[in-house]
Each structure stands twice: as structure tokens, then as C-alpha cells.
Design a protein around this motif. Structure first.
Motif, mmCIF file in Angstrom:
data_model
loop_
_atom_site.group_PDB
_atom_site.id
_atom_site.type_symbol
_atom_site.label_atom_id
_atom_site.label_comp_id
_atom_site.label_asym_id
_atom_site.label_seq_id
_atom_site.Cartn_x
_atom_site.Cartn_y
_atom_site.Cartn_z
ATOM 1 N N LYS A 136 0.853 -1.192 0.000
ATOM 2 C CA LYS A 136 0.000 0.000 0.000
ATOM 3 C C LYS A 136 0.890 1.244 0.000
ATOM 4 N N PRO A 137 1.566 1.511 -1.122
ATOM 5 C CA PRO A 137 2.518 2.628 -1.144
ATOM 6 C C PRO A 137 1.823 3.969 -0.960
ATOM 7 N N PRO A 138 2.447 4.880 -0.201
ATOM 8 C CA PRO A 138 1.862 6.212 -0.045
ATOM 9 C C PRO A 138 2.062 7.024 -1.318
ATOM 10 N N GLU A 139 1.473 8.201 -1.337
ATOM 11 C CA GLU A 139 1.655 9.078 -2.488
ATOM 12 C C GLU A 139 3.142 9.399 -2.609
ATOM 13 N N ARG A 140 3.737 8.999 -3.738
ATOM 14 C CA ARG A 140 5.193 9.111 -3.866
ATOM 15 C C ARG A 140 5.609 10.430 -4.495
ATOM 16 N N ILE A 141 6.807 10.886 -4.107
ATOM 17 C CA ILE A 141 7.403 12.070 -4.720
ATOM 18 C C ILE A 141 7.896 11.620 -6.095
ATOM 19 N N ALA A 142 7.443 12.309 -7.141
ATOM 20 C CA ALA A 142 7.753 11.865 -8.499
ATOM 21 C C ALA A 142 9.265 11.834 -8.730
ATOM 22 N N PRO A 143 9.815 10.675 -9.137
ATOM 23 C CA PRO A 143 11.256 10.616 -9.397
ATOM 24 C C PRO A 143 11.585 11.300 -10.724
ATOM 25 N N PRO A 144 12.833 11.783 -10.885
ATOM 26 C CA PRO A 144 13.178 12.419 -12.153
ATOM 27 C C PRO A 144 13.223 11.401 -13.295
ATOM 28 N N GLU A 145 12.936 11.865 -14.510
ATOM 29 C CA GLU A 145 12.978 10.970 -15.678
ATOM 30 C C GLU A 145 14.406 10.514 -15.950
ATOM 31 N N SER A 146 15.368 11.406 -15.685
ATOM 32 C CA SER A 146 16.779 11.058 -15.889
ATOM 33 C C SER A 146 17.641 11.914 -14.959
ATOM 34 N N VAL A 147 18.861 11.501 -14.753
ATOM 35 C CA VAL A 147 19.820 12.313 -13.986
ATOM 36 C C VAL A 147 21.076 12.485 -14.839
ATOM 37 N N ASP A 148 21.771 13.576 -14.611
ATOM 38 C CA ASP A 148 22.984 13.855 -15.373
ATOM 39 C C ASP A 148 24.063 12.826 -15.002
ATOM 40 N N VAL A 149 24.589 12.144 -16.012
ATOM 41 C CA VAL A 149 25.553 11.063 -15.755
ATOM 42 C C VAL A 149 26.822 11.612 -15.108
ATOM 43 N N ALA A 150 27.303 12.755 -15.614
ATOM 44 C CA ALA A 150 28.530 13.344 -15.054
ATOM 45 C C ALA A 150 28.304 13.742 -13.594
ATOM 46 N N GLY A 151 27.125 14.347 -13.327
ATOM 47 C CA GLY A 151 26.807 14.752 -11.956
ATOM 48 C C GLY A 151 26.703 13.551 -11.036
ATOM 49 N N LEU A 152 26.074 12.480 -11.535
ATOM 50 C CA LEU A 152 25.915 11.265 -10.729
ATOM 51 C C LEU A 152 27.267 10.597 -10.466
ATOM 52 N N SER A 153 28.188 10.750 -11.433
ATOM 53 C CA SER A 153 29.495 10.086 -11.287
ATOM 54 C C SER A 153 30.260 10.628 -10.078
ATOM 55 N N TYR A 154 30.065 11.919 -9.725
ATOM 56 C CA TYR A 154 30.735 12.457 -8.535
ATOM 57 C C TYR A 154 30.291 11.687 -7.284
ATOM 58 N N TRP A 155 28.973 11.409 -7.223
ATOM 59 C CA TRP A 155 28.428 10.640 -6.096
ATOM 60 C C TRP A 155 29.031 9.238 -6.068
ATOM 61 N N ILE A 156 29.067 8.609 -7.256
ATOM 62 C CA ILE A 156 29.549 7.226 -7.326
ATOM 63 C C ILE A 156 31.014 7.152 -6.883
ATOM 64 N N ILE A 157 31.805 8.151 -7.318
ATOM 65 C CA ILE A 157 33.237 8.157 -6.952
ATOM 66 C C ILE A 157 33.391 8.285 -5.431
ATOM 67 N N CYS A 158 32.643 9.222 -4.830
ATOM 68 C CA CYS A 158 32.766 9.441 -3.379
ATOM 69 C C CYS A 158 32.289 8.219 -2.590
ATOM 70 N N ILE A 159 31.171 7.617 -3.022
ATOM 71 C CA ILE A 159 30.653 6.437 -2.311
ATOM 72 C C ILE A 159 31.611 5.257 -2.469
ATOM 73 N N ALA A 160 32.178 5.112 -3.672
ATOM 74 C CA ALA A 160 33.152 4.032 -3.891
ATOM 75 C C ALA A 160 34.383 4.245 -3.011
ATOM 76 N N LEU A 161 34.821 5.506 -2.882
ATOM 77 C CA LEU A 161 35.964 5.819 -2.016
ATOM 78 C C LEU A 161 35.664 5.462 -0.567
ATOM 79 N N LEU A 162 34.433 5.783 -0.121
ATOM 80 C CA LEU A 162 34.027 5.479 1.259
ATOM 81 C C LEU A 162 34.078 3.962 1.507
ATOM 82 N N PHE A 163 33.531 3.200 0.548
ATOM 83 C CA PHE A 163 33.541 1.734 0.687
ATOM 84 C C PHE A 163 34.968 1.196 0.660
ATOM 85 N N GLU A 164 35.803 1.785 -0.194
ATOM 86 C CA GLU A 164 37.188 1.320 -0.295
ATOM 87 C C GLU A 164 37.943 1.601 0.998
#
Lengths: 168, 67
Positions: free
Chosen positions: A92-120
């Protein structure tokens, strides 16, 4: 889920009549309960209901924060909200906040790099046995959340973040 | 002379600080960097992504509060 899809389809339409229908369905989704009855008094979003929900969450976090680690009760205190949110998310999902259709790959890559560094960084500490001279993040955080009030606050944040995820 | 313990802690502080800066930048409009809510929402569009993120949340709770 089918009703939610219909609501989303109607919302994306440019037809005004359909948009009105979407509003009706969305309102219906946010109010409806499986039994037609509500456990909490007041209308959804009312101050009374918010206060009761807040008190229930903080109370639960306080109780859970006081449980001994590595006990069955501590495990259940984590699994119970997980099960409840799982049922809500898929049943019974609540009214959801609409997710974006797409995200900028370059912008997302900064997140991926930092999260990968944290895990490493964490993995390197765990690999070395997480001794005092090379502690893991877990061993650094555990003493910080040791006191009961701090642990209860952290548990509250964890519960609220779970609810925020279900709404996404 | 900085001890290896201090180096490790500085490493965590730098990485977590970078994540906070990314979130601050992501909340500004006209920025290519998505805020954490945006990219999580995007990852959770398919049911599999949703299940994965919720399992990660559950694991975090178990890791810090049950053990």
C-alpha cells in the motif's frame, strides 16, 4: 499499484477532466485504508495525528535504543520496522514524490566516486582487522552512539529515513 | 607526525565532507549534480532498485542497532 499508475497517467495528460480525476484518485489513495478504518484519530496530516505518530516513533526508538546489542529483541526491533515499511512499500505505497525521468551522468558520477571511495576506505580498515591504528567507520561510530539518548536519536533518524525512502 | 589512526579518521572526514558538499551543490538549481533524493528516486524507479535500496537501509539498521 494499478490505481496509482492510472493516477500518474491522468496527471501527465493535458486534459483538464483527467487532471481532476487524478486529484480524486490521489486523494483516495492517501486516505484509504485496507479496513476502511484508521488507527489514528484526526484527518491525515492533522496536527493531532502528526503528534501521535511522532510520539510513537520516538517512543519506539527510545525502547529499541535501550536494548542490548546482539540480542534477539534488538534484532526484532530492527526487523519489525523493516517488515512494516516493506509491506507499505509494496502493498500500500503512499503518495510518492515523483522521481526524475533522468539524472545527469557526469553529476551522478561524482556521487559514485565518493561512495566508492568510502567503501574502499572502509574495506581497507576491515581487511586490516579494524585495529585501533586503522579503525573502520563502524568502530568509530559505535562508541559515539553508545549512550542511550544518542542511540535513540540515531534510531529515530534511521526510521525517518526509511519512511523517506518509501515515499521516493 | 600524524598517526595512522588520525590518517584513517581524516580520510573518513574528507570523504563524508565531500558527500555533504555534493548534497549542498545538488540542492542548488541549474546544477548538473543531483541531490541525494533525486538520484535515489531515479535508482528506485524499477522495483529491483527499490528493493535494493530498502535492503541497504535495513542492513544499515541491523549493522548499527542490532549487533
Amino acid at each position: 499499484m494499478a490505481a496509482e499508475d492510472t493516477a500518474r497517467q491522468a496527471a501527465s495528460s493535458t486534459n483538464g477532466r483527467d487532471r481532476g480525476r487524478a486529484d480524486t484518485i490521489a486523494a483516495d489513495l492517501s486516505v484509504r485504508s485496507p479496513t476502511g478504518l484508521s488507527l489514528l484519530p484526526g484527518s491525515p496530516g492533522s496536527p493531532i495525528r502528526k503528534t501521535l505518530l511522532g510520539a510513537a516513533i520516538v517512543g519506539y526508538a527510545w525502547l529499541a535504543g535501550g536494548l542490548a546489542p546482539l540480542s534477539t529483541r534488538a534484532l526484532l526491533s530492527v526487523l519489525l520496522p523493516g517488515a512494516v515499511l516493506g509491506v507499505i512499500a509494496y502493498g500500500k505505497p503512499p503518495e510518492r514524490i515523483a522521481p526524475p525521468e533522468s539524472v545527469d551522468v557526469a553529476g551522478l558520477s561524482y556521487w559514485i566516486i565518493c561512495i566508492a571511495l568510502l567503501f574502499e576506505w572502509e574495506a581497507s580498515a576491515v581487511r586490516d582487522g579494524s585495529h585501533g591504528w586503522h579503525p573502520s567507520l563502524t568502530d568509530l561510530i559505535n562508541p559515539l552512539i553508545g549512550p542511550h539518548p544518542v542511540k535513540a536519536a540515531a534510531f529515530t533518524i534511521w526510521l525517518l529515513s526509511g519512511w523517506a525512502l518509501v515515499r521516493r | 607526525m600524524v598517526s595512522t589512526r588520525a590518517e584513517t579518521i581524516i580520510g573518513f572526514v574528507v570523504i563524508i565532507g565531500a558527500l555533504i558538499i555534493l548534497e549542498i551543490l545538488g540542492r542548488h538549481k541549474n546544477n548538473r549534480i543531483p541531490a541525494v533524493g533525486e538520484w535515489l528516486g531515479y535508482v528506485m524507479r524499477p522495483r529491483s532498485g527499490r528493493a535494493l535500496i530498502l535492503l541497504g537501509w535495513l542492513w544499515l539498521g541491523w549493522h548499527y542497532f542490532a549487533r
